[in-house]
Design an enzyme around this catalytic site. Structure first.
Site, short mmCIF file in Angstrom:
data_model
loop_
_atom_site.label_atom_id
_atom_site.label_comp_id
_atom_site.label_asym_id
_atom_site.label_seq_id
_atom_site.Cartn_x
_atom_site.Cartn_y
_atom_site.Cartn_z
NE ARG A 78 -73.59 -42.51 -19.68
CZ ARG A 78 -74.75 -41.89 -19.89
NH1 ARG A 78 -75.57 -41.68 -18.88
NH2 ARG A 78 -75.09 -41.49 -21.10
CD GLU A 86 -70.13 -37.24 -24.78
OE1 GLU A 86 -69.10 -37.35 -24.09
OE2 GLU A 86 -71.06 -38.07 -24.75
NE ARG A 131 -70.05 -46.26 -19.27
CZ ARG A 131 -70.47 -45.32 -20.11
NH1 ARG A 131 -69.94 -44.10 -20.03
NH2 ARG A 131 -71.39 -45.57 -21.01
#
Length: 203
Positions: A78, A86, A131
């Site tokens: 990330r 999104e 992540r």
């Protein structure tokens, strides 16, 4: 007598002035050296690792799978300090937008599969979803370019700040304001078009 006195005064003033200039130059050099040392110390502290790998898959504009050098399994990364619209969210709160799809395609063009990249880390190296958090660099015109910064400046991402990773916080903020001012990327249609459920200023 008065003439000689004036000459002495002038010479003294010139010498003092020269001393001040020299002192100023020395102080300036000292400050620059100290600043560089602090910068290197900060770099060592905040960037715990600077590793390399290759792109395996682009998940979203700000999320990608990278295979670290020498490893057999890819890690999900990330990008620190930014947020893109999104495009693959399954949550009702996070609206998928056309800009989300655009930025995802844009990153895929920038970083095709197997593109070599470098990961630079900050204070926190993993988020609550497991992540890896990183600044991702890739080669563009024979120069290393930070993807995080590039996307914000192009108007494909917004600057956000999540503690404690703040190394490039102000850099991202400047890029955010630059893209907004020049109506780059999603700024052409306005922030709410790309981020219907978000607030603009979170940096």
């Amino acid at each position: 007598m008065k003439k000689n006195f004036l000459i002495v005064v002038l010479l003294t003033a010139m010498i003092c002035s020269s001393c001040k200039v020299s002192e100023h130059a020395v102080n300036n050099l000292s400050d620059r050296f100290e600043s560089k040392v602090n910068e290197l110390v900060e770099e060592k502290a905040s960037s715990k690792v600077f590793s390399s790998g290759s792109v395996q898959k682009i998940i979203d504009g700000d999320t990608l799978d990278i295979l670290p050098k020498g490893e057999k399994k890819a890690v999900r990364v990330r990008l620190i300090g930014i947020d893109t619209p999104e495009s693959v969210s399954k949550s009702n709160r996070l609206v998928n937008t056309d800009y989300g799809k655009k930025v995802s395609k844009y990153v895929k063009k920038l970083l095709p599969k197997r593109t070599k990249v470098w990961l630079k880390y900050d204070q926190q190296t993993e988020d609550t979803y497991g992540r890896t958090l990183a600044y991702v660099y890739y080669m563009q015109n024979e120069k290393k370019v930070m993807l995080n910064k590039y996307l914000v400046k192009k108007g494909y991402a917004r600057a956000v700040y999540y503690k404690p990773n703040k190394k490039y916080r102000h850099v991202f903020k400047k890029c955010h304001l630059y893209a907004k001012k020049h109506k780059k990327g999603f700024w052409k249609d306005g922030f709410k078009t790309a981020f219907p459920t978000k607030k603009e200023k979170e940096y």
